[in-house]
Design a protein around this motif. Structure first.
Motif, PDB file in Angstrom:
ATOM      1  N   LYS A 114       0.842  -1.196   0.000  1.00 34.38           N
ATOM      2  CA  LYS A 114       0.000   0.000   0.000  1.00 34.38           C
ATOM      3  C   LYS A 114       0.876   1.243   0.000  1.00 34.38           C
ATOM      4  CE  LYS A 114      -3.889   2.204   2.378  1.00 34.38           C
ATOM      5  NZ  LYS A 114      -4.826   2.126   3.530  1.00 34.38           N
ATOM      6  N   VAL A 115       0.712   2.089  -1.019  1.00 30.83           N
ATOM      7  CA  VAL A 115       1.546   3.281  -1.136  1.00 30.83           C
ATOM      8  C   VAL A 115       0.759   4.518  -0.725  1.00 30.83           C
ATOM      9  CG1 VAL A 115       2.873   2.228  -2.995  1.00 30.83           C
ATOM     10  CG2 VAL A 115       0.960   3.737  -3.560  1.00 30.83           C
ATOM     11  N   LYS A 116       1.473   5.596  -0.447  1.00 31.77           N
ATOM     12  CA  LYS A 116       0.844   6.848  -0.068  1.00 31.77           C
ATOM     13  C   LYS A 116       0.121   7.470  -1.262  1.00 31.77           C
ATOM     14  CE  LYS A 116       4.113   7.978   3.630  1.00 31.77           C
ATOM     15  NZ  LYS A 116       5.130   8.943   4.123  1.00 31.77           N
ATOM     16  N   PRO A 117      -0.931   8.265  -1.008  1.00 31.63           N
ATOM     17  CA  PRO A 117      -1.689   8.864  -2.115  1.00 31.63           C
ATOM     18  C   PRO A 117      -0.826   9.671  -3.072  1.00 31.63           C
ATOM     19  CG  PRO A 117      -2.898   9.122  -0.062  1.00 31.63           C
ATOM     20  CD  PRO A 117      -1.557   8.553   0.303  1.00 31.63           C
ATOM     21  N   GLU A 118       0.162  10.405  -2.546  1.00 33.57           N
ATOM     22  CA  GLU A 118       0.988  11.218  -3.435  1.00 33.57           C
ATOM     23  C   GLU A 118       1.851  10.352  -4.345  1.00 33.57           C
ATOM     24  OE1 GLU A 118       3.051  11.582   0.710  1.00 33.57           O
ATOM     25  OE2 GLU A 118       1.006  11.343  -0.074  1.00 33.57           O
ATOM     26  N   ALA A 119       2.241   9.171  -3.859  1.00 31.43           N
ATOM     27  CA  ALA A 119       3.005   8.248  -4.696  1.00 31.43           C
ATOM     28  C   ALA A 119       2.110   7.660  -5.787  1.00 31.43           C
ATOM     29  CB  ALA A 119       3.603   7.132  -3.845  1.00 31.43           C
ATOM     30  N   LYS A 120       0.904   7.278  -5.426  1.00 31.77           N
ATOM     31  CA  LYS A 120      -0.026   6.722  -6.415  1.00 31.77           C
ATOM     32  C   LYS A 120      -0.347   7.739  -7.499  1.00 31.77           C
ATOM     33  CE  LYS A 120      -4.304   4.154  -7.028  1.00 31.77           C
ATOM     34  NZ  LYS A 120      -4.608   4.825  -8.308  1.00 31.77           N
ATOM     35  N   LYS A 121      -0.581   8.986  -7.093  1.00 31.79           N
ATOM     36  CA  LYS A 121      -0.903  10.025  -8.073  1.00 31.79           C
ATOM     37  C   LYS A 121       0.255  10.227  -9.044  1.00 31.79           C
ATOM     38  CE  LYS A 121      -2.165  14.881  -8.622  1.00 31.79           C
ATOM     39  NZ  LYS A 121      -2.380  16.182  -7.949  1.00 31.79           N
ATOM     40  N   LEU A 122       1.486  10.268  -8.517  1.00 28.75           N
ATOM     41  CA  LEU A 122       2.655  10.453  -9.379  1.00 28.75           C
ATOM     42  C   LEU A 122       2.775   9.316 -10.389  1.00 28.75           C
ATOM     43  CD1 LEU A 122       5.413  11.828 -10.072  1.00 28.75           C
ATOM     44  CD2 LEU A 122       6.425  10.279  -8.371  1.00 28.75           C
ATOM     45  N   VAL A 123       2.639   8.087  -9.929  1.00 31.13           N
ATOM     46  CA  VAL A 123       2.788   6.935 -10.816  1.00 31.13           C
ATOM     47  C   VAL A 123       1.672   6.915 -11.868  1.00 31.13           C
ATOM     48  CG1 VAL A 123       2.776   4.415 -10.912  1.00 31.13           C
ATOM     49  CG2 VAL A 123       4.059   5.587  -9.113  1.00 31.13           C
ATOM     50  N   ASP A 124       0.446   7.142 -11.436  1.00 35.15           N
ATOM     51  CA  ASP A 124      -0.669   7.142 -12.381  1.00 35.15           C
ATOM     52  C   ASP A 124      -0.496   8.230 -13.436  1.00 35.15           C
ATOM     53  OD1 ASP A 124      -1.820   5.050 -11.036  1.00 35.15           O
ATOM     54  OD2 ASP A 124      -3.374   6.238 -10.049  1.00 35.15           O
ATOM     55  N   LEU A 125      -0.058   9.414 -13.012  1.00 32.54           N
ATOM     56  CA  LEU A 125       0.096  10.501 -13.969  1.00 32.54           C
ATOM     57  C   LEU A 125       1.253  10.235 -14.936  1.00 32.54           C
ATOM     58  CD1 LEU A 125      -0.499  14.155 -13.755  1.00 32.54           C
ATOM     59  CD2 LEU A 125       1.841  13.491 -14.354  1.00 32.54           C
ATOM     60  N   THR A 126       2.319   9.617 -14.460  1.00 34.71           N
ATOM     61  CA  THR A 126       3.441   9.304 -15.344  1.00 34.71           C
ATOM     62  C   THR A 126       3.007   8.320 -16.428  1.00 34.71           C
ATOM     63  OG1 THR A 126       4.992   9.685 -13.520  1.00 34.71           O
ATOM     64  CG2 THR A 126       5.816   8.474 -15.424  1.00 34.71           C
ATOM     65  N   TYR A 127       2.181   7.366 -16.042  1.00 31.30           N
ATOM     66  CA  TYR A 127       1.630   6.420 -17.029  1.00 31.30           C
ATOM     67  C   TYR A 127       0.782   7.157 -18.067  1.00 31.30           C
ATOM     68  CZ  TYR A 127      -0.812   2.245 -18.751  1.00 31.30           C
ATOM     69  OH  TYR A 127      -1.326   1.254 -19.542  1.00 31.30           O
ATOM     70  N   ARG A 128      -0.055   8.060 -17.600  1.00 31.81           N
ATOM     71  CA  ARG A 128      -0.885   8.854 -18.526  1.00 31.81           C
ATOM     72  C   ARG A 128      -0.012   9.700 -19.443  1.00 31.81           C
ATOM     73  NH1 ARG A 128      -4.322  12.475 -14.974  1.00 31.81           N
ATOM     74  NH2 ARG A 128      -4.721  13.469 -16.997  1.00 31.81           N
ATOM     75  N   ALA A 129       1.059  10.265 -18.888  1.00 34.90           N
ATOM     76  CA  ALA A 129       1.943  11.114 -19.684  1.00 34.90           C
ATOM     77  C   ALA A 129       2.605  10.322 -20.810  1.00 34.90           C
ATOM     78  CB  ALA A 129       2.996  11.759 -18.784  1.00 34.90           C
ATOM     79  N   MET A 130       3.049   9.099 -20.495  1.00 34.07           N
ATOM     80  CA  MET A 130       3.622   8.268 -21.547  1.00 34.07           C
ATOM     81  C   MET A 130       2.620   8.062 -22.672  1.00 34.07           C
ATOM     82  SD  MET A 130       4.800   4.253 -21.476  1.00 34.07           S
ATOM     83  CE  MET A 130       3.090   3.764 -21.138  1.00 34.07           C
ATOM     84  N   TRP A 131       1.371   7.743 -22.314  1.00 30.65           N
ATOM     85  CA  TRP A 131       0.360   7.498 -23.341  1.00 30.65           C
ATOM     86  C   TRP A 131      -0.009   8.772 -24.091  1.00 30.65           C
ATOM     87  CZ3 TRP A 131      -0.859   3.322 -25.787  1.00 30.65           C
ATOM     88  CH2 TRP A 131      -0.583   2.092 -25.204  1.00 30.65           C
TER      89      TRP A 131
END
Length: 257
Positions: A114-131
Motif C-alpha cells: 500500500k503506497v501513499k496517495p501522493e506516490a499513487k498520483k505520481l505513478v498514475d500521472l506518469t503512465y498517462r503522460a507516456m500514453w
C-alpha cells in the motif's frame, strides 16, 4: 542515422516486443514486501534465457544485471541489490530482451503493498503522460509533438521532468537515433516516418527535476530525494499512426496502472 525498418524487420521487432511485454508483466507480479531486487534479477535472467533470448542490459557498457530495478527516489538504471522491498515502495522494472539480434525495451513503475496517495498520483500521472506522448505518433508528426504532450500534463500537475535521460531509437542496436526528449514544442524536431521504431519513456519527479549519478556510475537519483516514476514502451510508426510493440496483456491504456 534514423533507420526505417522493412516489413520483415518490423515483424522481428513485434516478436521481441511481445516477449519484452510478457517478461515485464511476469516480473511485475514478483514485487512484494520482503522480496529483493536480486531475486527479480535472477528471475528475469532465467525467464529470458529459457525463451532463447538474452538480457540486453547484462554486460552492456559494464552494467552487471539482467534488468534495472529503481526504487523510490532512484530515477533509472538502478542496479539490483539485496535490500528487500518495503511496504509503500514504488519500484520501476526495466527489461530489454534481445532475440535474434533485435531488441524490445519496456518498463513500468509498480506499487509494493500500500503506497501513499501522493506516490499513487505520481505513478498514475506518469503512465498517462507516456500514453499522451504515444498518441502523438503518426507520419508527419514531430518529436516535439511527443515531448510537448508529456510536458504539458506533468507541468499542469506541478511535477518536473528529468531532462538528462530520454527515449531512443531501437532495433538491431539497443540505443539508436533518434533521441526522444520528453519536453518539446509542437511542430519542432524530427518529422516522423512510417517504419521508425523508438522508445517513449518519461521520468517524472514529485519534486525538482535535478538528478545525480551515484559512485557506481549507473544509479541515478533525485537530488532532493523526492519520488520518481517512469514508464516505457517501444513504439512503431505505422502508415496511419502507431503500434505499441511492447504492450502487455494486462494493460489498459485508458486507465490507471
Amino acid at each position: 542515422m534514423v533507420t526505417i525498418k522493412s516489413p520483415s524487420e518490423i515483424e522481428s521487432m513485434r516478436i521481441v516486443g511481445r516477449m519484452a511485454g510478457e517478461c515485464l508483466e511476469t516480473m511485475m507480479k514478483l514485487v512484494k514486501p520482503g522480496v529483493t531486487p536480486l531475486e527479480i534479477d535472477k528471475a528475469c535472467h532465467d525467464w529470458t534465457i529459457a525463451r532463447g533470448a538474452v538480457p540486453a542490459t547484462l554486460g552492456y557498457n559494464g552494467f552487471p544485471a539482467s534488468l534495472c530495478v529503481s526504487v523510490n527516489d532512484v530515477v533509472c538504471h538502478g542496479i539490483p541489490g539485496d535490500r528487500p522491498f518495503k511496504d509503500g515502495d514504488i519500484v520501476n522494472l526495466d527489461v530489454t530482451p534481445k532475440l535474434n539480434g533485435w531488441h524490445g525495451d519496456t518498463n513500468a513503475t509498480v506499487f509494493c503493498g500500500k503506497v501513499k496517495p501522493e506516490a499513487k498520483k505520481l505513478v498514475d500521472l506518469t503512465y498517462r503522460a507516456m500514453w499522451d506522448g504515444i498518441r502523438q505518433v503518426k507520419p508527419g508528426a514531430t518529436l516535439g509533438d511527443i515531448g510537448y504532450a508529456i510536458q504539458k500534463l506533468a507541468q499542469a500537475n506541478a511535477y518536473s521532468i528529468v531532462l538528462e535521460y530520454c527515449g531512443h531509437g531501437i532495433g538491431r542496436e539497443f540505443h539508436e537515433d533518434p533521441t526522444v526528449s520528453h519536453v518539446g514544442r509542437p511542430g519542432q524536431g524530427l518529422k516522423l516516418k512510417a517504419g521508425m521504431t523508438f522508445t517513449i519513456e518519461p521520468m517524472i519527479n514529485l519534486g525538482q527535476r535535478f538528478v545525480y549519478v551515484e559512485d557506481d556510475d549507473w544509479t541515478v537519483r533525485t537530488r532532493d530525494k523526492s519520488l520518481s516514476a517512469q514508464f516505457e514502451h517501444t513504439v512503431l510508426v505505422t502508415d496511419t499512426g502507431y503500434e505499441v510493440l511492447t504492450l502487455r496483456k494486462d494493460e489498459n491504456p485508458e486507465g490507471p496502472v
